[in-house]
Design a protein around this motif. Structure first.
Motif, short mmCIF file in Angstrom:
data_model
loop_
_atom_site.label_atom_id
_atom_site.label_comp_id
_atom_site.label_asym_id
_atom_site.label_seq_id
_atom_site.Cartn_x
_atom_site.Cartn_y
_atom_site.Cartn_z
N GLN A 1 4.86 -1.27 0.99
CA GLN A 1 3.54 -1.42 1.62
C GLN A 1 2.68 -0.19 1.38
O GLN A 1 1.47 -0.31 1.14
CB GLN A 1 3.71 -1.68 3.11
CG GLN A 1 4.30 -3.06 3.42
CD GLN A 1 4.68 -3.23 4.88
OE1 GLN A 1 5.02 -2.26 5.57
NE2 GLN A 1 4.62 -4.47 5.37
N ALA B 1 1.54 -0.39 -2.21
CA ALA B 1 0.57 -1.47 -2.38
C ALA B 1 -0.82 -1.04 -1.92
O ALA B 1 -1.83 -1.38 -2.55
CB ALA B 1 1.02 -2.71 -1.61
N LYS C 1 -0.22 -6.23 -3.86
CA LYS C 1 0.40 -7.08 -2.86
C LYS C 1 1.90 -6.86 -2.83
O LYS C 1 2.52 -6.59 -3.87
CB LYS C 1 0.13 -8.56 -3.18
CG LYS C 1 -1.34 -8.96 -3.12
CD LYS C 1 -1.86 -8.99 -1.70
CE LYS C 1 -3.30 -9.51 -1.66
NZ LYS C 1 -3.84 -9.55 -0.27
N ILE D 1 -0.89 -14.69 -6.41
CA ILE D 1 -0.67 -13.81 -5.26
C ILE D 1 -2.02 -13.28 -4.76
O ILE D 1 -2.84 -12.81 -5.53
CB ILE D 1 0.23 -12.63 -5.68
CG1 ILE D 1 1.60 -13.17 -6.11
CG2 ILE D 1 0.41 -11.64 -4.55
CD1 ILE D 1 2.47 -12.13 -6.74
#
Length: 464
Positions: free
Chosen positions: A442, A445, A451, A464
């Motif tokens: 995360q 990202a 993502k 996505i």
């Protein structure tokens, strides 16, 4: 008088010719990173190749005995009882081995490392497959099982301390052997389980657990190695060196053909070849290394101190005399190897391979992704996850199946079972990076405006 002298000479000669030297070795077959110190030597009959038959060993016979154990404690009991001469185990049970010998008025010595991680990989913490827990921080107040007095126990205590928790109050740490933990995880009877090689990878591979913590996060070096009864080593030093020569030979063989010998380990232990390759294959989760690096010496020292803290022993072992590298140095010299050069080498088993699609040599292993296809003897190598996943889709469309897919954590370089990894797909959809921890994925990202997806979503190739 001459007749008497001749009779005595003949009698002495017969006794010498009839001498039998026992070589009794305790193994831990299912602790797969001990393979070069036990299973492979036994299965390939390598010890017989190196046992001495000259000098004082000219007319002796050897009685080679093998006995397998699931953990270090019972192996230690038999060594102390004089039923075994050598044995392989991790730093914690190895230190207990030294303490147990000392308590019995004996002495054992750690003669070599077999495999390990100067960072701590190999130990790990898993949770039930469907658990919402993604990190150790979420286990406060929860029950975590672990084999007590094991190297994984030491890792867990260090990890708990790093969280600022009191191990007596903030978590419920219970003892549980790995063979029991598997069932406990499947029935959700524990919130998490900490264990040593290979269980933090084996349980996820079998589909009922998910790894949320790697021992390298605790920065606690860990190793497995071999010990010998000191009196035996003093009496038969050449036999000890022969054992180490056999271990070096086993290492050479598995380095050259990791898939082949991963299958052999699987045949003997029941532990899937895919998991064996995860550890023993190139750029693997751990490194096979026979040299006593400072980190491994420290691992033994830490284990002795922790065992005293846990009141598992009151012995204060001198690490400098407990670890004896003279035998392995001799074995290296006889094998034409440079011990001091290897002592300075921290590289993992290298991969010399070409991308299975482009045919170009792979030189950057950060994005290395590997597929072991059912029915194929060798693992396929790809320079990046994007190419590998595209090929995986083609393989499955053609009716083929992957035994497993391997990826590498972008932050640590850890080899991962891709099925349980988290992937960051860049905004343009081209760059794909793997991570063990969802939080790390995360964070990345957010940096690349990408993502976070799981393996199934990545493989499906959906927008996505």
């Amino acid at each position: 008088m001459k007749f008497l002298a001749l009779s005595l000479l003949l009698a002495f000669g017969s006794a010498n010719a009839a001498e039998t030297i026992r070589v009794a070795i305790g193994t831990q077959d299912t602790t797969i990173n001990c393979a070069t110190g036990g299973l492979l030597i036994r299965e390939l009959h390598l010890l017989e190749k190196y046992l001495p038959h000259d000098g004082k060993y000219k007319d002796v016979k050897y009685d080679i005995e093998w006995k397998n154990f699931t953990s270090g404690a019972p192996l230690t009991n038999e060594m102390v009882a004089g039923k075994l001469d050598l044995g392989s185990m991790a730093d914690f049970p190895g230190s207990f081995n030294g303490a147990a010998h000392a308590k019995a008025g004996k002495k054992s010595i750690f003669i070599t490392v077999l495999s390990g991680s100067t960072l701590g990989s190999g130990n790990g913490i898993v949770v039930p497959k469907n658990s919402p827990v993604q990190s150790l921080a979420e286990l406060k107040g929860k029950t975590i099982s672990v084999p007590f007095a094991s190297t994984a126990h030491g890792m867990l205590l260090r990890a708990v301390k790093a969280q600022g928790w009191d191990p007596e109050k903030d978590v419920n740490i219970t003892t549980q052997a790995p063979e029991v933990a598997g069932s406990a995880l499947q029935s959700n009877k524990v919130d998490a389980h900490a264990d040593f090689v290979p269980f933090a990878e084996l349980f996820p591979h079998r589909g009922f657990a998910r790894k949320i913590y790697d021992g390298s996060q605790a920065q606690a070096p860990t190793m497995h190695g071999s010990l010998v009864d000191a009196a035996y080593a003093k009496k038969y030093p050449e036999v000890v060196v022969a054992y180490l020569r056999a271990a070096i030979e086993a290492d050479r063989l598995i380095a050259a053909e990791p898939e082949k010998y991963s299958e052999l380990i699987a045949k003997v232990t029941g532990i899937e070849a895919e998991v064996n390759y995860l550890f023993h294959g190139p750029v693997g989760l751990q490194t096979r290394d026979f040299t006593w690096k400072p980190e491994y010496r420290q691992a033994v020292k830490t284990s002795i101190e922790t065992l005293r803290l846990l009141k598992r022993t009151d012995s204060d072992i001198d690490v400098n005399s407990f670890i004896d590298d003279t035998f392995i140095r001799t074995a290296f010299r006889q094998a034409g190897l440079d011990y001091d050069k290897q002592l300075k080498n921290y590289e993992k088993l290298p991969l010399k391979a070409k991308d299975a699609v482009t045919g170009k040599p792979i030189t950057d292993f950060r994005h290395l992704t590997q597929i072991w296809v059912q029915g194929e003897p060798l693992v396929r190598h790809y320079a990046n996850a994007t190419t590998a996943i595209a090929e995986l889709r083609k393989l499955e469309q053609a009716g083929k199946k992957a035994r497993t897919v391997y990826a590498h954590d972008q932050g640590s370089g850890l080899k991962l079972l891709a099925r349980d990894a988290w992937f960051v797909v860049a905004a343009d959809g081209r760059d794909v990076s793997a991570y063990l921890l969802k939080a790390d994925a995360q964070t990345q990202a957010a940096k690349v405006k990408g993502k976070v997806v799981d393996f199934d979503t990545l493989k499906a190739g959906k927008p996505i």
